[in-house]
Design a protein around this motif. Sequence first.
Motif, PDB file in Angstrom:
ATOM      1  N   THR A   1     -16.670 -22.948  46.159  1.00  0.00           N
ATOM      2  CA  THR A   1     -17.202 -21.880  45.041  1.00  0.00           C
ATOM      3  C   THR A   1     -18.170 -23.022  44.115  1.00  0.00           C
TER       4      THR A   1
ATOM      5  N   PHE B   1     -10.040 -30.088  44.878  1.00  0.00           N
ATOM      6  CA  PHE B   1     -10.696 -30.677  43.699  1.00  0.00           C
ATOM      7  C   PHE B   1     -11.888 -30.940  44.692  1.00  0.00           C
TER       8      PHE B   1
ATOM      9  N   LEU C   1     -14.974 -23.944  31.700  1.00  0.00           N
ATOM     10  CA  LEU C   1     -16.065 -23.387  32.196  1.00  0.00           C
ATOM     11  C   LEU C   1     -16.063 -21.678  30.559  1.00  0.00           C
TER      12      LEU C   1
ATOM     13  N   ARG D   1     -19.982 -30.536  43.571  1.00  0.00           N
ATOM     14  CA  ARG D   1     -20.959 -31.550  42.256  1.00  0.00           C
ATOM     15  C   ARG D   1     -23.066 -31.356  43.077  1.00  0.00           C
TER      16      ARG D   1
ATOM     17  N   ASP E   1     -18.957 -20.952  40.015  1.00  0.00           N
ATOM     18  CA  ASP E   1     -18.484 -21.151  39.490  1.00  0.00           C
ATOM     19  C   ASP E   1     -18.356 -21.668  38.100  1.00  0.00           C
TER      20      ASP E   1
ATOM     21  N   ASN F   1     -12.545 -21.335  34.524  1.00  0.00           N
ATOM     22  CA  ASN F   1     -12.061 -22.275  34.698  1.00  0.00           C
ATOM     23  C   ASN F   1     -11.830 -22.547  32.733  1.00  0.00           C
TER      24      ASN F   1
ATOM     25  N   LYS G   1      -5.308 -17.834  38.504  1.00  0.00           N
ATOM     26  CA  LYS G   1      -6.072 -19.448  38.698  1.00  0.00           C
ATOM     27  C   LYS G   1      -4.408 -19.700  38.459  1.00  0.00           C
TER      28      LYS G   1
END
Length: 215
Positions: A183, A129, A31, A166, A6, A28, A83
């Motif tokens: 991811t 998420f 990022l 995380r 990710d 995303n 996405k």
Amino acid sequence: MKLFLDTANIEEIKAANALGVISGVTTNPSLIAKEGRVFEQVVREITSIVDGPISAEATSSEASSIVVEAKELAGIHPNIVVKIPLTAEGLKAIAELAKKGIKTNATLVFSANQALLAALAGASFVSPFVGRLDDAGHDGMEIVSDIMDIYGTYDFPTQVIAASIRHPMHVVMAAKAGADIATIPYQVLKQMIAHPLTDVGIKKFMDDWAKVPKK
Ligand code: G3P
């Protein structure tokens, strides 16, 4: 379970890819922004490094504009997955793109119902998420388990990507929940590799090896 990286950072992607454990990449807009580079160039470069699904996010809000954007993104490389945030307009776009054979990843998913809708619309992937749910005081991984149960019951082909990971325990929990993919940020991948007992063990072996007569 598969692991995707990710990130939009090329050095991280090259380093992770060399380990032979990564089979896709998710990005995303946040990022991409961190890299300070042109979006399309970054995405092209990622497709040249990793031979697997590469998620690039559409940023339009109307279904018709998302579809136009998605076609452009899909034209960059056959491995591109578009996405799309889980909204009513996003669902319309996912359904239309599914008919055209363009792969999609329903993102910003925070409930089992949103994931059910993503599957019904024909999303190729869905991204709950986990970390952001945990941050909001929920059990993020419970949503992943619920989605796996629902998709399993009805044999939905949509693959579940545990996202917003995380820490290493999130990866273990995603694997135990049966997620198809997690991811992960590069930092979490490095944490998964490291164990203090491995370092201690190597040092002991090397110290003992030094005492062995070599001839
Ligand atoms: O790419 C989507 C997701 O993994 C974002 O994670 O840490 O910004 O919640 P995070």
